[in-house]
Design a protein around this motif. Structure first.
Motif, mmCIF file in Angstrom:
data_model
loop_
_atom_site.group_PDB
_atom_site.id
_atom_site.type_symbol
_atom_site.label_atom_id
_atom_site.label_comp_id
_atom_site.label_asym_id
_atom_site.label_seq_id
_atom_site.Cartn_x
_atom_site.Cartn_y
_atom_site.Cartn_z
ATOM 1 N N ALA A 194 0.826 -1.205 0.000
ATOM 2 C CA ALA A 194 0.000 0.000 0.000
ATOM 3 C C ALA A 194 0.860 1.256 0.000
ATOM 4 C CB ALA A 194 -0.937 -0.002 1.218
ATOM 5 N N TYR A 195 1.954 1.238 0.766
ATOM 6 C CA TYR A 195 2.828 2.413 0.805
ATOM 7 C C TYR A 195 3.614 2.560 -0.493
ATOM 8 C CZ TYR A 195 5.805 6.003 2.903
ATOM 9 O OH TYR A 195 6.442 7.183 3.187
ATOM 10 N N SER A 196 3.978 1.424 -1.100
ATOM 11 C CA SER A 196 4.705 1.469 -2.366
ATOM 12 C C SER A 196 3.865 2.082 -3.477
ATOM 13 C CB SER A 196 5.142 0.057 -2.774
ATOM 14 O OG SER A 196 6.034 -0.496 -1.823
ATOM 15 N N ASN A 197 2.538 1.986 -3.360
ATOM 16 C CA ASN A 197 1.638 2.496 -4.393
ATOM 17 C C ASN A 197 1.558 4.020 -4.457
ATOM 18 O OD1 ASN A 197 0.856 0.054 -5.471
ATOM 19 N ND2 ASN A 197 -1.044 -0.092 -4.301
ATOM 20 N N LEU A 198 1.996 4.694 -3.412
ATOM 21 C CA LEU A 198 1.706 6.126 -3.298
ATOM 22 C C LEU A 198 2.251 6.981 -4.442
ATOM 23 C CD1 LEU A 198 1.998 6.742 0.551
ATOM 24 C CD2 LEU A 198 -0.023 6.245 -0.834
ATOM 25 N N PRO A 206 5.004 4.837 12.123
ATOM 26 C CA PRO A 206 4.029 4.019 11.389
ATOM 27 C C PRO A 206 2.675 4.710 11.238
ATOM 28 C CG PRO A 206 5.232 2.655 12.941
ATOM 29 C CD PRO A 206 5.595 4.081 13.258
ATOM 30 N N LYS A 207 2.278 5.494 12.234
ATOM 31 C CA LYS A 207 1.013 6.224 12.124
ATOM 32 C C LYS A 207 1.081 7.260 11.013
ATOM 33 C CE LYS A 207 -3.021 7.990 13.311
ATOM 34 N NZ LYS A 207 -3.015 9.327 12.735
ATOM 35 N N GLN A 208 2.209 7.960 10.881
ATOM 36 C CA GLN A 208 2.366 8.923 9.796
ATOM 37 C C GLN A 208 2.287 8.231 8.436
ATOM 38 O OE1 GLN A 208 6.172 10.454 11.118
ATOM 39 N NE2 GLN A 208 5.241 12.343 11.869
ATOM 40 N N ILE A 209 2.895 7.048 8.345
ATOM 41 C CA ILE A 209 2.840 6.288 7.098
ATOM 42 C C ILE A 209 1.413 5.815 6.842
ATOM 43 C CG2 ILE A 209 3.595 4.125 6.008
ATOM 44 C CD1 ILE A 209 6.325 4.576 7.356
ATOM 45 N N GLY A 210 0.716 5.383 7.903
ATOM 46 C CA GLY A 210 -0.683 4.984 7.759
ATOM 47 C C GLY A 210 -1.558 6.125 7.280
ATOM 48 N N ASN A 211 -1.293 7.322 7.790
ATOM 49 C CA ASN A 211 -2.029 8.495 7.310
ATOM 50 C C ASN A 211 -1.852 8.669 5.807
ATOM 51 O OD1 ASN A 211 -2.780 9.051 9.947
ATOM 52 N ND2 ASN A 211 -1.267 10.659 10.242
ATOM 53 N N ASP A 212 -0.592 8.506 5.350
ATOM 54 C CA ASP A 212 -0.315 8.696 3.922
ATOM 55 C C ASP A 212 -0.936 7.584 3.079
ATOM 56 O OD1 ASP A 212 1.040 10.966 4.583
ATOM 57 O OD2 ASP A 212 3.049 10.128 4.312
ATOM 58 N N ILE A 213 -0.960 6.364 3.607
ATOM 59 C CA ILE A 213 -1.616 5.270 2.883
ATOM 60 C C ILE A 213 -3.096 5.605 2.680
ATOM 61 C CG2 ILE A 213 -2.414 2.878 3.123
ATOM 62 C CD1 ILE A 213 0.285 2.222 4.382
ATOM 63 N N ALA A 219 -2.050 13.944 -8.676
ATOM 64 C CA ALA A 219 -1.367 15.140 -9.196
ATOM 65 C C ALA A 219 -1.538 16.342 -8.275
ATOM 66 C CB ALA A 219 -1.863 15.468 -10.597
ATOM 67 N N ASN A 220 -1.615 16.071 -6.977
ATOM 68 C CA ASN A 220 -1.798 17.135 -5.997
ATOM 69 C C ASN A 220 -0.540 17.241 -5.145
ATOM 70 O OD1 ASN A 220 -2.542 18.882 -3.970
ATOM 71 N ND2 ASN A 220 -4.340 17.717 -3.311
ATOM 72 N N ALA A 221 0.202 18.317 -5.304
ATOM 73 C CA ALA A 221 1.445 18.482 -4.559
ATOM 74 C C ALA A 221 1.205 18.581 -3.056
ATOM 75 C CB ALA A 221 2.182 19.735 -5.051
ATOM 76 N N GLN A 222 -0.023 18.892 -2.654
ATOM 77 C CA GLN A 222 -0.370 19.027 -1.240
ATOM 78 C C GLN A 222 -1.139 17.812 -0.726
ATOM 79 O OE1 GLN A 222 0.897 21.629 0.398
ATOM 80 N NE2 GLN A 222 1.785 22.285 -1.563
ATOM 81 N N TRP A 223 -0.938 16.663 -1.353
ATOM 82 C CA TRP A 223 -1.743 15.486 -0.993
ATOM 83 C C TRP A 223 -1.508 15.031 0.440
ATOM 84 C CZ3 TRP A 223 0.246 10.688 0.392
ATOM 85 C CH2 TRP A 223 1.618 10.491 0.199
ATOM 86 N N MET A 224 -0.332 15.315 1.004
ATOM 87 C CA MET A 224 -0.048 14.910 2.383
ATOM 88 C C MET A 224 -0.831 15.723 3.406
ATOM 89 S SD MET A 224 4.051 14.253 2.312
ATOM 90 C CE MET A 224 4.820 13.361 0.950
ATOM 91 N N SER A 225 -1.513 16.768 2.945
ATOM 92 C CA SER A 225 -2.328 17.584 3.855
ATOM 93 C C SER A 225 -3.806 17.202 3.811
ATOM 94 C CB SER A 225 -2.184 19.071 3.491
ATOM 95 O OG SER A 225 -0.844 19.488 3.593
ATOM 96 N N LEU A 226 -4.147 16.214 3.010
ATOM 97 C CA LEU A 226 -5.541 15.789 2.918
ATOM 98 C C LEU A 226 -6.002 15.171 4.249
ATOM 99 C CD1 LEU A 226 -5.481 14.173 -0.650
ATOM 100 C CD2 LEU A 226 -6.552 16.340 0.012
ATOM 101 N N PRO A 227 -7.280 15.230 4.557
ATOM 102 C CA PRO A 227 -7.774 14.705 5.840
ATOM 103 C C PRO A 227 -7.654 13.188 5.939
ATOM 104 C CG PRO A 227 -9.604 15.329 4.425
ATOM 105 C CD PRO A 227 -8.369 15.817 3.738
#
Length: 296
Positions: free
Chosen positions: A134-138, A167-174, A184-192
């Motif tokens: 799942a993390y590799s897919n990002l 791991p929680k930060q990585i889970g958030n990104d997953i 294509a959103n440069a701010q995707w890490m700020s999504l809820p």
């Protein structure tokens, strides 16, 4: 190593200015790009050709299976711990157990612990295989780099202190990677992030905390059987005291509570895997050409 040059500059003076932080072609390797922090090159690199994201549904079923086994193992260990705690309480109150009764309770408790350890290993492996995928897919889902290297999706779980939050930060990104708005959103890490992810992590940490208390209280000696006094039995050199039995009872209760919390954590993990899998697989399907488009 030369600095990356800003495209479309109007003068030589502007071309010598430091460009903003970001990813640029690697001066040493044309097949990669390297991250420029605004003033200097960093050690972060990635291939120019991004790996296509892979569907998670097949890997998710493996995670479901081992997490379900973990739930069953924790249920068994909970029952064994409560039976053991009951026998210890009987010994505290009346010292009426036979040696056979004490040994049977200890053996059941030990079997429960072994099954729990097996389920912990199986559940951890099955979950982390899905987690890594799942993390590799990002990058393929978002069109942008991961926050941390792919190896951290595994390694972060085993580093003291870091394992409490990375791991929680990585889970958030997953979770965010499956959001349609991440593409294509440069701010995707700020999504809820859904509260499910927060609850799963909080319960996971609580289970580890309570389990640590149980492990600290539990004696490595056969306290219950050593406390049995009966005609014909050889006396124990250092028989457990009343305080030892009380601590053993507390340890068994803490172990049972820890198992219950771990069951809740495993159930939430299953729900997280299911939801994140559906989100990422839907995002992958949305970016794939339809059969009609593929033939034109």
């Amino acid at each position: 190593m030369p600095r990356p040059l800003r495209r479309g500059t109007a003068s030589t003076a502007e071309m010598t200015e430091d460009p903003p932080a970001g990813w640029y072609p690697d001066p040493k390797d044309p097949k990669h790009r390297r991250y420029w922090n605004g003033t200097a090159w960093t050690g972060r690199t990635e291939p120019l050709e991004r790996e296509a994201p892979k569907p998670l549904h097949g890997m998710a079923w493996w995670a479901y299976s081992v997490l379900a086994f973990s739930v069953l193992a924790n249920l068994f260990d909970t029952v064994a711990a409560l039976i053991y705690a009951g026998k210890v309480q009987t010994q505290i109150d009346a010292h009426s157990l036979t040696l056979q009764q004490a040994e049977d309770a200890e053996n059941l408790f030990n079997v429960g612990s072994v099954i729990w350890l097996i389920s912990l290993a199986a559940g951890g492996i099955g979950f982390l295989v899905w987690w890594y995928r799942a993390y590799s897919n990002l990058p393929g889902l978002t069109g942008h780099s991961r926050r941390y290297g792919r190896g951290w999706s595994i390694g972060a779980w085993f580093v003291p202190i870091l394992s409490l939050f990375r791991p929680k930060q990585i889970g958030n990104d997953i979770w965010r990677g499956g959001d349609p708005k991440a593409r294509a959103n440069a701010q995707w890490m700020s999504l809820p992030v859904d509260p499910l992810v927060h609850w799963w992590w909080a319960i996971y940490l609580l289970a580890g905390f309570v389990g640590g208390i149980a492990g600290a209280l539990l004696s490595s000696d056969p306290v219950l059987s050593n406390s049995v006094i009966a005609p014909g039995l050889a006396p124990v050199a250092n028989p457990p005291s009343h305080a030892d039995l009380v601590m053993e009872h507390s340890a068994a209760i803490a172990d049972a509570v820890s198992n219950v919390v771990q069951i809740a954590s495993a159930v939430l993990a299953i729900l997280f895997v299911q939801a994140a899998t559906e989100r990422q697989d839907s995002a992958i399907a949305a970016t794939e050409p339809s059969a009609g488009e593929a033939t034109t």
